[in-house]
Design an enzyme around this catalytic site. Structure first.
Site, PDB file in Angstrom:
ATOM      1  N   LYS A  13       0.834  -1.211   0.000  1.00 26.90           N
ATOM      2  CA  LYS A  13       0.000   0.000   0.000  1.00 26.90           C
ATOM      3  C   LYS A  13       0.867   1.259   0.000  1.00 26.90           C
ATOM      4  CE  LYS A  13      -2.146  -1.032   3.898  1.00 26.90           C
ATOM      5  NZ  LYS A  13      -1.541  -2.318   4.307  1.00 26.90           N
ATOM      6  N   ARG A  86      -9.375   0.879   9.075  1.00 27.77           N
ATOM      7  CA  ARG A  86      -9.036  -0.512   9.398  1.00 27.77           C
ATOM      8  C   ARG A  86     -10.153  -1.186  10.169  1.00 27.77           C
ATOM      9  NH1 ARG A  86      -3.058   0.442   9.208  1.00 27.77           N
ATOM     10  NH2 ARG A  86      -1.964  -1.498   9.449  1.00 27.77           N
ATOM     11  N   ARG A 125      11.968  -6.193   4.710  1.00 34.22           N
ATOM     12  CA  ARG A 125      11.687  -4.794   4.372  1.00 34.22           C
ATOM     13  C   ARG A 125      12.565  -3.807   5.144  1.00 34.22           C
ATOM     14  NH1 ARG A 125       5.530  -2.670   4.650  1.00 34.22           N
ATOM     15  NH2 ARG A 125       5.633  -3.005   6.887  1.00 34.22           N
ATOM     16  N   ARG A 159      11.377  -1.454  10.635  1.00 33.51           N
ATOM     17  CA  ARG A 159      10.323  -1.140  11.591  1.00 33.51           C
ATOM     18  C   ARG A 159      10.336  -2.121  12.756  1.00 33.51           C
ATOM     19  NH1 ARG A 159       4.863  -0.113   8.234  1.00 33.51           N
ATOM     20  NH2 ARG A 159       4.093  -1.144  10.104  1.00 33.51           N
ATOM     21  N   ARG A 170      -0.560  -8.789  13.525  1.00 33.10           N
ATOM     22  CA  ARG A 170      -1.083  -7.795  12.574  1.00 33.10           C
ATOM     23  C   ARG A 170      -1.993  -8.480  11.540  1.00 33.10           C
ATOM     24  NH1 ARG A 170       4.490  -5.595  10.919  1.00 33.10           N
ATOM     25  NH2 ARG A 170       3.507  -4.161   9.455  1.00 33.10           N
TER      26      ARG A 170
END
Ligand code: AMP
Length: 214
Positions: A13, A86, A125, A159, A170
């Site tokens: 996203k 969300r 990531r 992160r 998550r």
């Protein structure tokens, strides 16, 4: 044009939102980025949500709706909502906020990916500390000279919540609380689905086609 990018963590996203900003001059509103900013600047709210975020749980609707309302107060349009809404309560609140501004939601793009790909993507990531450009050790490594292709910075961060335990939580939160939004926006005739597993350019092309139809 106001749009939502909907999808689980790691669906891409943020990457696609940044492209839309560059190509169409739209404004990215990422509640995740806003919360991380609040954390790093040490605000009271930032301190309160830090542990919740690290566990991979959702922060309260009240907090994120407040953050979005503040951004929308300045007016404008051409928003890309990234990571918001969300929950159904957040979706209703967004509808009301846009109504009050005399604006509408033009499209909701669901970026569909499978869980295994998400785990691989998220644990690989990293993000440029200078401009937020997203890299991936496997599919889009940081250049060999260690500088960001976008801004030339040399520092990259991972992160705190991009680890296997947080990710499991998550994903659970996504399936329990966020995935009902797929049916919600489908019923409103606003949903388009794109294959989030393709190359970045291919996903962008699918999003463009969906927006051209909206
Ligand atoms: P993201 O960068 O979108 O993956 O968000 C990182 C974390 O911030 C999430 O795991 C949540 O803890 C929190 N967060 C971001 N956006 C929302 C939202 N709309 N509602 C609740 N929590 C959120």
């Amino acid at each position: 044009m106001n749009i939502i990018l909907l999808g689980p963590p790691g669906a891409g996203k943020g990457t696609q939102a940044r492209r839309l900003v560059e190509e169409r001059g739209m404004t990215q509103l990422s509640t995740g980025d806003m919360l991380r900013e609040a954390r790093s600047s040490g605000t009271e709210m930032g301190k309160r949500v830090a542990a919740v975020m690290d566990r991979g749980e959702l922060v309260t609707d009240e907090i994120v709706i407040g953050l979005i309302a503040e951004k929308l107060e300045g007016g404008g349009g051409g928003f890309i909502f990234d990571g918001f809404p969300r929950t159904l309560a957040q979706a209703d609140a967004l509808g009301a906020l846009l109504d009050n501004m005399g604006q509408r939601l033009d499209a909701v793009i669901e970026m569909r990916v499978d869980d295994e790909a998400l785990v691989a993507r998220i644990t690989a990531r990293s993000t440029c500390a200078g401009c937020g450009e997203v890299y991936n050790d496997i599919s889009r490594p940081i250049p060999a000279d260690g500088t960001c292709v976008k801004c030339g910075a040399t520092e990259f961060t991972r992160r705190a919540d991009d680890n296997a335990d947080s990710l499991r939580q998550r994903l659970m939160e996504y399936y329990k609380k966020t995935s009902p939004l797929i049916g919600y926006y489908h019923a409103k005739g606003q949903l388009s689905v794109v294959d989030g597993l393709g190359e970045i350019d291919a996903v962008s092309a699918e999003i463009k086609a969906a927006l051209d139809k909206a």
